[in-house]
Design an enzyme around this catalytic site. Sequence first.
Site, short mmCIF file in Angstrom:
data_model
loop_
_atom_site.label_atom_id
_atom_site.label_comp_id
_atom_site.label_asym_id
_atom_site.label_seq_id
_atom_site.Cartn_x
_atom_site.Cartn_y
_atom_site.Cartn_z
N SER A 222 91.04 93.00 54.60
CA SER A 222 92.08 92.04 54.23
C SER A 222 93.39 92.77 53.93
O SER A 222 93.91 93.47 54.77
CB SER A 222 91.59 91.20 53.05
OG SER A 222 92.45 90.11 52.80
N ASP A 348 90.02 82.22 60.91
CA ASP A 348 90.37 82.77 59.59
C ASP A 348 91.71 82.18 59.14
O ASP A 348 92.75 82.44 59.75
CB ASP A 348 90.47 84.29 59.70
CG ASP A 348 90.80 84.97 58.38
OD1 ASP A 348 91.03 84.27 57.37
OD2 ASP A 348 90.83 86.22 58.36
N HIS A 377 87.16 84.47 56.78
CA HIS A 377 87.83 85.63 56.20
C HIS A 377 86.82 86.49 55.44
O HIS A 377 86.29 86.07 54.41
CB HIS A 377 88.94 85.17 55.26
CG HIS A 377 89.82 86.27 54.77
ND1 HIS A 377 90.70 86.93 55.60
CD2 HIS A 377 89.96 86.85 53.54
CE1 HIS A 377 91.36 87.86 54.90
NE2 HIS A 377 90.91 87.83 53.66
#
Length: 413
Positions: A222, A348, A377
């Site tokens: 991320s 996502d 995600h």
Amino acid sequence: MLLLGLSPAWSLSLESPAAREALLLGSGAGCCGWSLALCCAAAAYAAYYYLRTIAKKPQLVTGSESFCRFLQDHCPVVTETYYPTVWCWEGRVQTLIRPFITDRPYVQYRNELITAADGGQISLDWFDNHDSVPYPDSNSRPTILLLPGLTGTSKESYILHMIQQSKTLGYRCVVLNYRGIAGENLLTPRTYCAANTEDLETAVNYVHNLYSSAALMASGVSMGGMLLLNYLGKTGRETPLKAAVIFSAGWNVFASADSLEKPVNWLLFNYYLTTCLQSSLIRHRRMFDKLFDMNLVMKAKTIREFDKQFTSVMFGYPTLEDYYADASPYRRLKRIGIPVLCLNSLDDVFSPDHAIPVAIAKQNPNVALILTSYGGHIGFLEGLWPRKCTYMDRVFKQFVQAVFEHGSKIFNL
């Protein structure tokens, strides 16, 4: 009854309790048969829909035939069909469920604080893997630097899973904890962001100098992936890292912010992450009160508002737009000089599919993208009860092993 074509004798027989019960049982059996048939038909359609629409092979995007062959030979998971968990294949559901359903392997860390250039301190959590059988010599034991997500630390389940995978291969791991969120004190009024790579560069050089004979690579998740991509885009080939693997990075911060501010996404993700960012400042608030309007910072309802009042100001950007432009990794993708594998899901909400830089990736032979249709995600759940291992875990394990054991085939792309 005569009008229905039934004889008087038959009509009289229906008046008996036994006859009526037999008729009802017959009707019930018929209804059960139809219900079973309908259930079977629905299950068959659901299975057909899942196999036809949900379960798909990922897209492998790269401009290098050599990198493509390397992945096909040594990282076969990138060519296999990804079967998302059948009862939670939708992206937002996968994102929400993963932290709760995946197990948390026990990891014994050794913490170390190192000094940054501005006088601050950086917290590193080491998994030394002293019991490594393939690499008993700690000086040459392959090492992986792990970067968590926006408010993540070494305790995140996806980090623990990476370490578990690395442990089985005999590798050492070290987790970079961002300033102020892992329990250490802030010595200077500075935290972290996706655009400023100074702390990462300090950590990379420190680990490399400590174990100069050990092969070193990195993995970012991320925001950690965004930070790592920006670092690689700035350094090109001038980095001690041999390769990197990135998971669920947001490629365009503007697109990510827009997506996360849609009502459902704001309710499920944005507001919660904003409160996490605010909570990380509470312990250090006295240090920031003279530099920022902390009342406005603590009133932020979105990550964008938080970044406008705090992050962009802290790192000296004239406007929020300047910060978001600088933090977007797609702008530096062409300049990456080492092999990088990036896994993203097309559903996502943190990294919308239209913002994934497919065309730019094809222009750099060092970059490969794996794009799954589902996975959310940092989700990538698979199997009926996905506690132990995810698709993301398998990509990580196969790629780091491929780099450390066969990397000479791609180091000079």
